[in-house]
Design a protein around this motif. Structure first.
Motif, PDB file in Angstrom:
ATOM      1  N   UNK A  47     -16.866 -41.138   6.016  1.00  0.00           N
ATOM      2  CA  UNK A  47     -16.165 -42.381   5.667  1.00  0.00           C
ATOM      3  C   UNK A  47     -15.436 -42.319   4.329  1.00  0.00           C
ATOM      4  N   UNK A  48     -15.096 -41.131   3.858  1.00  0.00           N
ATOM      5  CA  UNK A  48     -14.339 -40.953   2.622  1.00  0.00           C
ATOM      6  C   UNK A  48     -13.155 -40.036   2.884  1.00  0.00           C
ATOM      7  N   UNK A  49     -12.098 -40.211   2.107  1.00  0.00           N
ATOM      8  CA  UNK A  49     -10.965 -39.310   2.240  1.00  0.00           C
ATOM      9  C   UNK A  49     -11.360 -37.861   2.001  1.00  0.00           C
ATOM     10  N   UNK A  50     -12.190 -37.629   0.985  1.00  0.00           N
ATOM     11  CA  UNK A  50     -12.586 -36.254   0.654  1.00  0.00           C
ATOM     12  C   UNK A  50     -13.524 -35.649   1.697  1.00  0.00           C
ATOM     13  N   UNK A  51     -14.032 -36.485   2.614  1.00  0.00           N
ATOM     14  CA  UNK A  51     -14.873 -35.982   3.700  1.00  0.00           C
ATOM     15  C   UNK A  51     -14.121 -35.962   5.031  1.00  0.00           C
ATOM     16  N   UNK A  52     -12.808 -36.161   4.954  1.00  0.00           N
ATOM     17  CA  UNK A  52     -11.978 -35.953   6.132  1.00  0.00           C
ATOM     18  C   UNK A  52     -11.378 -37.182   6.772  1.00  0.00           C
ATOM     19  N   UNK A  53     -11.696 -38.374   6.286  1.00  0.00           N
ATOM     20  CA  UNK A  53     -11.135 -39.575   6.911  1.00  0.00           C
ATOM     21  C   UNK A  53      -9.656 -39.717   6.578  1.00  0.00           C
ATOM     22  N   UNK A  54      -8.857 -40.014   7.596  1.00  0.00           N
ATOM     23  CA  UNK A  54      -7.448 -40.272   7.387  1.00  0.00           C
ATOM     24  C   UNK A  54      -7.117 -41.753   7.378  1.00  0.00           C
ATOM     25  N   UNK A  55      -8.134 -42.597   7.594  1.00  0.00           N
ATOM     26  CA  UNK A  55      -7.909 -44.040   7.650  1.00  0.00           C
ATOM     27  C   UNK A  55      -8.405 -44.737   6.390  1.00  0.00           C
ATOM     28  N   UNK A 295     -18.846 -40.855  13.051  1.00  0.00           N
ATOM     29  CA  UNK A 295     -19.012 -39.774  12.086  1.00  0.00           C
ATOM     30  C   UNK A 295     -18.722 -38.413  12.721  1.00  0.00           C
ATOM     31  N   UNK A 296     -17.835 -38.396  13.692  1.00  0.00           N
ATOM     32  CA  UNK A 296     -17.507 -37.170  14.419  1.00  0.00           C
ATOM     33  C   UNK A 296     -17.157 -36.025  13.464  1.00  0.00           C
ATOM     34  N   UNK A 297     -17.620 -34.809  13.749  1.00  0.00           N
ATOM     35  CA  UNK A 297     -18.260 -34.387  14.997  1.00  0.00           C
ATOM     36  C   UNK A 297     -19.760 -34.670  15.081  1.00  0.00           C
ATOM     37  N   UNK A 298     -20.325 -35.320  14.066  1.00  0.00           N
ATOM     38  CA  UNK A 298     -21.767 -35.544  14.065  1.00  0.00           C
ATOM     39  C   UNK A 298     -22.154 -36.606  15.095  1.00  0.00           C
ATOM     40  N   UNK A 299     -23.339 -36.450  15.628  1.00  0.00           N
ATOM     41  CA  UNK A 299     -23.833 -37.354  16.665  1.00  0.00           C
ATOM     42  C   UNK A 299     -24.555 -38.559  16.060  1.00  0.00           C
ATOM     43  N   UNK A 300     -24.351 -39.728  16.671  1.00  0.00           N
ATOM     44  CA  UNK A 300     -25.108 -40.948  16.385  1.00  0.00           C
ATOM     45  C   UNK A 300     -24.789 -41.519  15.003  1.00  0.00           C
ATOM     46  N   UNK A 301     -25.711 -42.325  14.464  1.00  0.00           N
ATOM     47  CA  UNK A 301     -25.486 -43.000  13.193  1.00  0.00           C
ATOM     48  C   UNK A 301     -26.766 -43.562  12.633  1.00  0.00           C
ATOM     49  N   UNK A 302     -26.647 -44.560  11.784  1.00  0.00           N
ATOM     50  CA  UNK A 302     -27.798 -45.141  11.096  1.00  0.00           C
ATOM     51  C   UNK A 302     -28.967 -45.389  12.059  1.00  0.00           C
TER      52      UNK A 302
END
Length: 485
Positions: A47-55, A295-302
């Motif tokens: 959920x951060x730009x530095x972690x790959x989010x483009x939105x 959180x793709x490619x990671x599976x699931x969430x909180x």
């Protein structure tokens, strides 16, 4: 024997005295670094730009990452709020403090729970030596500003200042705008935003303690539900094209405002001239909620012990000590922060026992040996959105079990049915392909390590059958969840 001093000799002695006086070393207290630990709430790994989010737009946190070390495989010690924070603040595994979830361990419909879960503690024991107490006992002025969630008050756990902290786990109805719901926080002007207010309180604390070492724990309530943002910021994202799984304008605006406030903090440190002597850490308490943000490619969430529920952002900045722009794939866990900070400040008074590892050598660019990571969840956590959660079944995000990660291998063990899932994260970071049947020796090896760890820590394993369990009712509920009826 009489000693004679010439005028020249006297001036030489005075000059040397002045020289040594001017170059005298500062007191040990003056050399101690300040520490700011920012803990976002429910912010996902991606959920951060530095972690790959483009939105989502996070220029200030991205800059923080460029100025320090960015961890791509950092883990929360638990998949939801209270236990994760308890691990980080005590530096101990869950069985040592007894907090496994939020509230009751009997989550979900009793007719769908096969076991009687382990009772859940609501507060960390008073006997534990917390991170706040360690800093306080080493001469630091300490403050907790924001969500506390692991006892009635941080004031009993080594913190000199508490603003907005209590057992409360979220901001509550309309709680992001003043007047607030949070205890220990006076209302601000009508419409004031909670993230802005907490940051203003943090800046006030920094300004008041800039001449002495301070530890600021800043656990934002953002981006925990309810999703509420400032209208003018939300409008930016309503006009912006999202990506699959990341397109909620309100959530994006909450992240945007949190990022702006991280920028305010960093600017404050620079303007006060204390940036070079301040360690800044940014992380999140657990994975993001999947039906809000994927959180793709990671599976699931909180709430899940698949990667999307426990892998989190982590950035550490300390000018002159942590090399700028460093990215590491070496796994670490938030429980490591306590022993690491204890080492980084040169603490004289220390915790007698910690379960994390001092990763300060890694921060200095030195290699560290691989180690195993363990998670234990002897309780239940019901589904958020059955068709979105990507859980093992449609009724619970997590059922009772334990998890071990060893190198690229990760084993899930479930207590209800003895189920075992093995994944190679190097090949399959999304945990899509259970290869337990293909690697029986690796399954036995990791399960033996899990069992040895549970014995070492006294981890409770629920075995008592739930007399209220109804197999036919469970099947019916699974079918209803599958069809959305």
């Amino acid at each position: 024997m009489k000693t004679m001093f010439s005028a020249t000799g006297i001036w030489s002695v005075l000059s040397l005295t002045l020289l040594f006086s001017c170059n005298a070393q500062p007191s040990p207290e003056a050399k101690k670094p300040n520490v700011i630990l920012i803990n976002a709430d429910d912010l996902g790994w991606a959920d951060l730009g530095c972690m790959g989010s483009g939105y989502y737009e996070t220029p200030n946190i991205d800059r923080l990452g460029r100025e320090g070390m960015l961890f791509t495989q950092a883990y929360a010690s638990a998949a939801n709020c209270a236990p994760s924070r308890a691990h980080m603040i005590t530096g101990l595994w869950g069985p040592r403090h007894g907090i496994y979830t939020v509230g009751s361990s009997e989550r979900g419909n009793t007719k769908t729970r096969r076991l009687i879960p382990t009772p859940n503690a609501q507060s960390i024991p008073d006997s534990l030596y917390t991170l706040g107490e360690m800093f306080h006992d080493n001469g630091y002025r300490t403050a907790s500003i924001g969500k506390w969630h692991i006892s009635e008050s941080p004031l009993t756990e080594g913190f000199d200042v508490n603003i907005a902290g209590s057992h409360r786990g979220g901001p509550g109805h309309r709680g992001y705008f003043s007047p607030y719901n949070a205890e220990h926080l006076e209302a601000g002007p009508q419409g004031e935003y909670l993230t802005d207010r907490l940051t203003s309180e943090a800046i006030s604390f920094i300004n008041g303690n800039k001449e002495k070492p301070f530890f600021l724990y800043l656990p934002f309530y953002a981006v925990h539900k309810p999703l509420m943002a400032k209208e003018e910021v939300e409008a930016i994202y309503r006009a912006k094209k999202g990506a699959e799984g990341q397109s909620d304008a309100t959530y994006a605006a909450m992240i945007h405002t949190m990022d702006e406030n991280v920028g305010r903090l960093l600017t404050t440190l620079k303007n006060l001239g204390i940036e070079e002597n301040t360690i800044v850490i940014f992380t999140s308490d657990n994975g993001g909620i999947r039906d809000v943000s994927h959180q793709d490619p990671l599976r699931a969430g909180k709430g899940s012990y698949y990667e999307g529920g426990i892998r989190v952002p982590l950035i550490v900045k300390w000018p002159g000590h942590v090399k700028n722009g460093t990215v590491t794939e070496q796994p670490v866990i938030q429980r490591d922060l306590y022993p690491t900070l204890q080492s980084m400040i040169g603490a004289e008074k220390k915790a007698k026992h910690l379960d994390g590892t001092d990763i300060s050598p890694l921060l200095k660019g030195e290699p560290m040996p691989e180690r195993d990571f363990f998670w234990h969840f002897p309780v239940y956590l019901q589904a958020y959105n059955p068709l979105e959660d990507q859980a093992r079944d449609l009724l619970f995000r997590t059922r009772p079990g334990s998890v071990i990660r060893s190198g690229p291998w990760k084993l899930h063990e479930y207590f209800e049915d003895g189920g075992l899932e093995l994944y190679n994260l190097g090949d399959d970071p999304g945990e899509r392909h259970n290869v337990a049947g293909e690697h029986p020796e690796k399954v036995r090896e990791l399960r033996d390590r899990l069992e040895a760890w549970r014995t070492l820590t006294g981890a409770p394993v629920p075995t008592e059958k739930n007399p209220g369990f109804d197999k036919m009712f469970e099947i019916k509920k699974q079918q209803q969840a599958r069809t959305g009826s």
